[in-house]
Design an enzyme around this catalytic site. Sequence first.
Site, short mmCIF file in Angstrom:
data_model
loop_
_atom_site.label_atom_id
_atom_site.label_comp_id
_atom_site.label_asym_id
_atom_site.label_seq_id
_atom_site.Cartn_x
_atom_site.Cartn_y
_atom_site.Cartn_z
N SER A 5 0.87 -1.18 0.00
CA SER A 5 0.00 0.00 0.00
C SER A 5 0.91 1.23 0.00
O SER A 5 2.10 1.13 0.28
CB SER A 5 -0.83 -0.03 1.29
OG SER A 5 -1.49 1.20 1.50
N TYR A 14 -1.44 -1.63 10.22
CA TYR A 14 -1.50 -1.64 8.75
C TYR A 14 -0.15 -1.21 8.18
O TYR A 14 0.46 -1.92 7.37
CB TYR A 14 -2.63 -0.72 8.26
CG TYR A 14 -2.93 -0.86 6.79
CD1 TYR A 14 -3.64 -1.96 6.31
CD2 TYR A 14 -2.53 0.11 5.87
CE1 TYR A 14 -3.92 -2.10 4.95
CE2 TYR A 14 -2.82 -0.02 4.52
CZ TYR A 14 -3.52 -1.12 4.07
OH TYR A 14 -3.79 -1.26 2.73
N1 LIG Z 1 -8.69 -0.45 -1.38
C1 LIG Z 1 -7.64 0.33 -1.15
O1 LIG Z 1 -7.76 1.57 -1.18
C2 LIG Z 1 -6.28 -0.28 -0.91
C3 LIG Z 1 -5.15 0.57 -0.97
C4 LIG Z 1 -3.88 0.02 -0.76
C5 LIG Z 1 -3.74 -1.34 -0.51
N2 LIG Z 1 -4.86 -2.13 -0.45
C6 LIG Z 1 -4.64 -3.56 -0.19
O2 LIG Z 1 -5.22 -4.29 -1.26
C7 LIG Z 1 -5.49 -5.63 -0.82
C8 LIG Z 1 -6.88 -6.01 -1.27
O3 LIG Z 1 -7.83 -5.19 -0.60
P1 LIG Z 1 -9.09 -4.55 -1.33
O4 LIG Z 1 -9.03 -3.09 -1.11
O5 LIG Z 1 -9.24 -5.07 -2.69
O6 LIG Z 1 -10.28 -5.03 -0.35
P2 LIG Z 1 -11.24 -6.29 -0.47
O7 LIG Z 1 -11.97 -6.35 0.82
O8 LIG Z 1 -12.04 -6.24 -1.71
O9 LIG Z 1 -10.21 -7.50 -0.60
C9 LIG Z 1 -9.60 -8.12 0.49
C10 LIG Z 1 -9.99 -9.58 0.41
O10 LIG Z 1 -9.19 -10.31 1.34
C11 LIG Z 1 -10.03 -11.29 1.90
N3 LIG Z 1 -9.46 -11.72 3.18
C12 LIG Z 1 -9.45 -11.09 4.37
N4 LIG Z 1 -8.85 -11.84 5.30
C13 LIG Z 1 -8.45 -12.98 4.67
C14 LIG Z 1 -7.76 -14.13 5.08
N5 LIG Z 1 -7.40 -14.30 6.37
N6 LIG Z 1 -7.51 -15.10 4.18
C15 LIG Z 1 -7.89 -14.95 2.90
N7 LIG Z 1 -8.56 -13.89 2.44
C16 LIG Z 1 -8.84 -12.91 3.32
C17 LIG Z 1 -11.38 -10.61 2.06
O11 LIG Z 1 -12.45 -11.55 2.19
C18 LIG Z 1 -11.46 -9.80 0.78
O12 LIG Z 1 -12.12 -10.49 -0.26
C19 LIG Z 1 -5.29 -5.63 0.70
O13 LIG Z 1 -4.05 -6.20 1.00
C20 LIG Z 1 -5.29 -4.13 1.04
O14 LIG Z 1 -4.55 -3.85 2.20
C21 LIG Z 1 -6.11 -1.63 -0.65
#
Ligand SMILES: NC(=O)c1ccc[n+]([C@@H]2O[C@H](COP(=O)([O-])OP(=O)(O)OC[C@H]3O[C@@H](n4cnc5c(N)ncnc54)[C@H](O)[C@@H]3O)[C@@H](O)[C@H]2O)c1
Length: 272
Positions: free
Chosen positions: A143, A156
């Site tokens: 991130s 985080y």
């Molecule tokens: N959305 C943002 O703005 C953003 C920005 C930077 C980084 N991220 C990172 O992107 C990645 C994906 O997040 P996203 O934003 O697409 O959200 P999201 O909620 O759509 O995706 C995260 C997924 O991880 C799954 N998950 C959670 N715990 C889990 C576990 N123990 N085992 C397996 N799966 C699990 C959830 O069910 C979910 O489907 C994450 O690592 C998040 O930190 C997101």
Amino acid sequence: MDELSGKIAFITGSAGGIGLGIARACAQAGMRIVLSDIDERELGDSAAQLTDAGADVLAVPLDVTDREGWARAAGRVSEEMGPVQLLVNNAGASTFGMRFEEIGPAVWDRMIGINLTGVYNGVHTFLDAMRAAGGGHIVTTSSMGGLVGMAALAPYCATKFAVVGLSEVLRAELAEEQIGVSVLCPGGVRSRLWRTSRPVRGLPDSDTPPSDVSGQSANPAGMDPFEVGLRVLEAVVADEPYILTHPEFRDAVTERHERLLHGFDRAEAFTK
Ligand SMILES: NC(=O)c1ccc[n+]([C@@H]2O[C@H](COP(=O)([O-])OP(=O)(O)OC[C@H]3O[C@@H](n4cnc5c(N)ncnc54)[C@H](O)[C@@H]3O)[C@@H](O)[C@H]2O)c1
């Protein structure tokens, strides 16, 4: 990895959001996809949608903190699909808005388990098979919070910084083995992270987004996850170490680096 078509991608946390965006981009590139997530219902729905769109998809439920689960998943993938050549460690949770005092040991441990140990588990599970297959690529989703420390994001940022470090180490160690390593550091992306992170924060499920969405996954102005997916594949082909998607964070990263360099200036002045 020059050629993507026909190769197998294993993507954690891909029932929605960025993981599913990467899966869609993989499908468009002709890759075969293993969708994997702790949320079995969303996983089934998303796998069905991708299959209906013509993709070759295997859905594998997995909690990334469960080592036996990883071993079972690897066995299934090897039997039903073949060797994984693109591993995307994307599953994650966020404690956005929680200050350090609010982070009890249970929240801390679960955040480390998912965002950091989950990544170790993925690499540990698939690295030998990737070597045996003659190479591949590992992408881990960090991130902007993995490049710049921000208030109210303690576990985080701690875990997202950690996977940047882990990716740099792996890249150095695997360079000679045709295994590329990249770390994805996005800014705001539209997703359900605000909702899927609720159990980790000790909250019951709710479909009501937070009232202040600024800087959050609930913000409708966030980037489209499919766009992130397209950027990820472009970077995999070019073997880029850092996959950045939000140029507007350049100043924040530059300022952090300037603060680091100032530390060296002070060290030089001190040792004179
Ligand atoms: N959305 C943002 O703005 C953003 C920005 C930077 C980084 N991220 C990172 O992107 C990645 C994906 O997040 P996203 O934003 O697409 O959200 P999201 O909620 O759509 O995706 C995260 C997924 O991880 C799954 N998950 C959670 N715990 C889990 C576990 N123990 N085992 C397996 N799966 C699990 C959830 O069910 C979910 O489907 C994450 O690592 C998040 O930190 C997101």
